[in-house]
Design an enzyme around this catalytic site. Structure first.
Site, mmCIF file in Angstrom:
data_model
loop_
_atom_site.group_PDB
_atom_site.id
_atom_site.type_symbol
_atom_site.label_atom_id
_atom_site.label_comp_id
_atom_site.label_asym_id
_atom_site.label_seq_id
_atom_site.Cartn_x
_atom_site.Cartn_y
_atom_site.Cartn_z
ATOM 1 N N GLU A 34 0.869 -1.183 0.000
ATOM 2 C CA GLU A 34 0.000 0.000 0.000
ATOM 3 C C GLU A 34 0.905 1.232 0.000
ATOM 4 O OE1 GLU A 34 -3.312 1.118 -0.103
ATOM 5 O OE2 GLU A 34 -2.205 3.012 -0.015
ATOM 6 N N ASP A 268 -2.685 4.535 -10.663
ATOM 7 C CA ASP A 268 -1.435 3.779 -10.893
ATOM 8 C C ASP A 268 -1.715 2.383 -11.457
ATOM 9 O OD1 ASP A 268 -0.767 5.939 -9.307
ATOM 10 O OD2 ASP A 268 0.523 4.811 -7.945
ATOM 11 N N ARG A 327 -26.983 9.115 -10.277
ATOM 12 C CA ARG A 327 -26.026 10.129 -9.850
ATOM 13 C C ARG A 327 -25.653 11.086 -10.978
ATOM 14 N NH1 ARG A 327 -22.060 6.617 -5.819
ATOM 15 N NH2 ARG A 327 -23.492 6.766 -4.063
HETATM 16 P P1 ADP Z 1 -10.982 -0.309 -4.070
HETATM 17 O O1 ADP Z 1 -12.315 0.189 -3.616
HETATM 18 O O2 ADP Z 1 -10.968 -0.787 -5.442
HETATM 19 O O3 ADP Z 1 -10.372 -1.219 -3.076
HETATM 20 P P2 ADP Z 1 -9.529 1.889 -2.847
HETATM 21 O O4 ADP Z 1 -9.407 3.276 -3.296
HETATM 22 O O5 ADP Z 1 -10.332 1.630 -1.624
HETATM 23 O O6 ADP Z 1 -10.064 1.025 -4.087
HETATM 24 O O7 ADP Z 1 -8.087 1.263 -2.571
HETATM 25 C C1 ADP Z 1 -7.028 1.319 -3.497
HETATM 26 C C2 ADP Z 1 -5.733 1.430 -2.723
HETATM 27 O O8 ADP Z 1 -4.603 1.259 -3.593
HETATM 28 C C3 ADP Z 1 -5.548 2.782 -2.054
HETATM 29 O O9 ADP Z 1 -5.300 2.600 -0.681
HETATM 30 C C4 ADP Z 1 -4.350 3.381 -2.780
HETATM 31 O O10 ADP Z 1 -3.568 4.229 -1.966
HETATM 32 C C5 ADP Z 1 -3.582 2.135 -3.172
HETATM 33 N N1 ADP Z 1 -2.622 2.346 -4.278
HETATM 34 C C6 ADP Z 1 -2.801 3.099 -5.387
HETATM 35 N N2 ADP Z 1 -1.719 3.049 -6.183
HETATM 36 C C7 ADP Z 1 -0.817 2.228 -5.568
HETATM 37 C C8 ADP Z 1 0.519 1.794 -5.882
HETATM 38 N N3 ADP Z 1 1.132 2.188 -7.000
HETATM 39 N N4 ADP Z 1 1.142 0.978 -5.017
HETATM 40 C C9 ADP Z 1 0.523 0.580 -3.849
HETATM 41 N N5 ADP Z 1 -0.705 0.970 -3.502
HETATM 42 C C10 ADP Z 1 -1.392 1.773 -4.343
#
Ligand code: ADP
Length: 503
Positions: A34, A268, A327
């Site tokens: 994360e 990302d 929405r």
């Molecule tokens: P979902 O609802 O699909 O789970 P979220 O927004 O709740 O989506 O969670 C996605 C997570 O991925 C976030 O905590 C974000 O910070 C993390 N994240 C995004 N890009 C990266 C990356 N390059 N490496 C690690 N974590 C990432």
């Protein structure tokens, strides 16, 4: 030196955590990375509503005649897709059986959920993905409950959810999901690990197969290798202004529109998937809500408790849209109002006491104290406070109350009603459009495998959650994201755990 595990998960929001737990339940060792300093992503700051037809909890809700008409219209709607026609046939049978039963509680079923999801996204979704989503939404609630998560018995209609099939967790916001799944992690810390402040920067691809991830932690690059598979669960791109500008087709420029998203929602996962030639679908579909805090864009300060019990008025004190709509429809209408600003109006039915909380863990008294909500013992008094014409507001509410009573047809075609707005105190809070969710993303199949442009699964690569596309079409129903990320997180985890073994 490279560290090796069975399954690597990129992203620690709801989808990534569900995938991690599911992968471990299916025998895999897991590492989750994360990039932010904490787990939870957008999931933990969401209103946390979870849609699923519920055989028990919905029995305490009475069905209205207008809701009956809605079911009949959905059964009668002309559809092209064969699978969608099957849902309609199933729904028609279920509806007939319900009517014969003489029951009066709110009818619901996975078929109705699928059809509303599909129609509500302009039939742009992949029916195969919607089918599995509808079939497993309730099962995933039972799975979460099996892991100790609690949901309230009271169900509601969430903003743009179209039906009272939203479950509300007992814990505030999305903490129930995140805490429940994180506890599992900690109980199995010998076989599962998560690393915070650790950003996935590249996929490691060998012979067209994804075999690992390069992560950056404290300015250092580390290679993680996966025996079985990598799961991308990195969320959407709502917080990435350049990507919004690149893909947006529907809305006026979103450059200056705020967002409900956490800062890590930068897309990302889309870029990582593209390194392995992933196909993208529906990238132009960006969801806005009419419910942003005017200063920050966040959902904090949203005073609605459910769709039935509130109206929206513009700066003249007049309604302008069916507040039970999709929405996108409501947000489009809001953009046409002065300053793209509106007031949500509720009464004592929503806040029986001053310490009643909204869906974001804030009491109404707290919001009033902070100048973020207003209270009046009469509608005139409320109107004075928020600077709208009192006569207009009174007339607007009178007309709405007539529609609630069924004395007139609602001028905006609204079909979702419960109480009249007739009990003091009355409350108001200002709201503006805000970027909330990105419907598009990596194309996946039923097994949550990421597909390339030829429609073939990319070996070693799975995805789940907001990073994927194809489940919500052009417009996601409120309450469907949590169901999506849990259903597809579980599937991705299980299939990743079983991928590549014995080959
Ligand atoms: P979902 O609802 O699909 O789970 P979220 O927004 O709740 O989506 O969670 C996605 C997570 O991925 C976030 O905590 C974000 O910070 C993390 N994240 C995004 N890009 C990266 C990356 N390059 N490496 C690690 N974590 C990432």
């Amino acid at each position: 030196e490279a560290q090796t595990t069975d399954v690597i998960i990129i992203g620690g929001g709801g989808a990534g955590l569900a995938a991690a737990v599911s992968a471990h339940e299916n025998g895999a060792q897991v590492i989750l990375v994360e990039k932010m300093p904490r787990l939870g992503g957008n999931t933990i700051i969401s209103g946390a509503a979870y849609n699923a037809a519920d055989p028990d909890r919905q029995q305490s809700i009475e069905m209205t005649d207008l809701e009956k008409e809605t079911v009949e219209a959905i059964i009668a709607e002309v559809q092209d897709d064969e699978l969608v026609k099957e849902w309609q046939a199933t729904l028609a049978e279920e509806w007939e059986a319900y009517q014969a039963s003489g029951e009066t509680y709110l009818f619901d079923s996975p078929s109705l959920h699928k059809l509303q999801t599909y129609n509500g996204g302009d039939k742009q979704a992949d029916p195969v993905l919607v089918d599995q989503f509808g079939d497993q939404a309730y099962e995933a609630i039972e799975w979460l409950e099996g892991h100790g998560m609690e949901f309230n018995d009271h169900m509601f209609t969430v903003l743009g959810g179209l039906w009272s099939r939203a479950h509300k967790p007992a814990k505030p916001l999305g903490t129930g999901y995140v805490d429940t799944l994180t506890e599992y992690f900690e109980e199995h810390s010998d076989e599962m690990q998560y690393f915070l402040n650790t950003e996935a920067t590249d996929l490691i691809i060998e012979d067209d197969k994804v075999v690992g991830v390069v992560v950056s932690s404290n300015g250092e690059d580390v290679e993680l290798r996966a025996n079985n598979a990598v799961i991308v669960a990195a969320g959407g791109f709502g917080a990435n202004v350049e990507m919004r500008e690149e893909f947006n087709e529907h809305w006026p420029s979103l450059k200056d529109i705020k967002t409900t998203n956490q800062t890590g929602a930068t897309g990302d996962g889309i870029r990582l998937g593209q390194q392995a030639s992933a196909n993208l679908v529906g990238m132009e579909h960006i969801q806005l809500l009419p419910m942003g805090d005017p200063e920050t864009g966040s959902l904090s300060g949203n005073i609605e408790q459910g769709v039935q019990d509130r109206i929206f008025v513009n700066s003249e004190g007049k309604r302008f849209v069916n507040e039970g709509e999709r929405r996108d429809v409501m947000t489009e209408a809001l953009f046409d109002q002065e300053d793209a600003m509106m007031w949500t109006i509720v009464d004592q039915h929503s806040y029986p006491t001053g310490d009643t909380k909204n869906n974001f863990n804030e009491t109404i008294d707290e919001l009033i104290e902070a100048g973020r909500a207003y209270k009046g013992d009469t509608l005139e008094e409320l109107a004075e406070q928020i600077g709208v014409d009192p006569e207009n507001l009174v007339a607007t509410v009178e007309e709405f109350n007539q529609a609630v009573e069924g004395e007139i047809e609602d001028p905006f075609g609204r079909t979702l009603f419960d109480n009249k707005l007739d009990t003091a105190p009355f409350y108001a809070a200002a709201r503006k459009p805000t970027v909330h969710h990105t419907m598009g993303g990596l194309q996946i199949n039923k097994a949550a495998q990421v597909l390339n442009e030829a429609g073939e699964p990319i070996e070693g690569l799975f995805a789940a959650g907001e990073v994927t596309g194809g489940i919500h079409g052009s417009n996601r129903l409120g309450g469907n994201a949590l169901a999506d990320i849990m259903v597809y997180g579980r599937i991705a985890g299980a299939n990743a755990a079983n991928a590549g073994s014995g080959e």
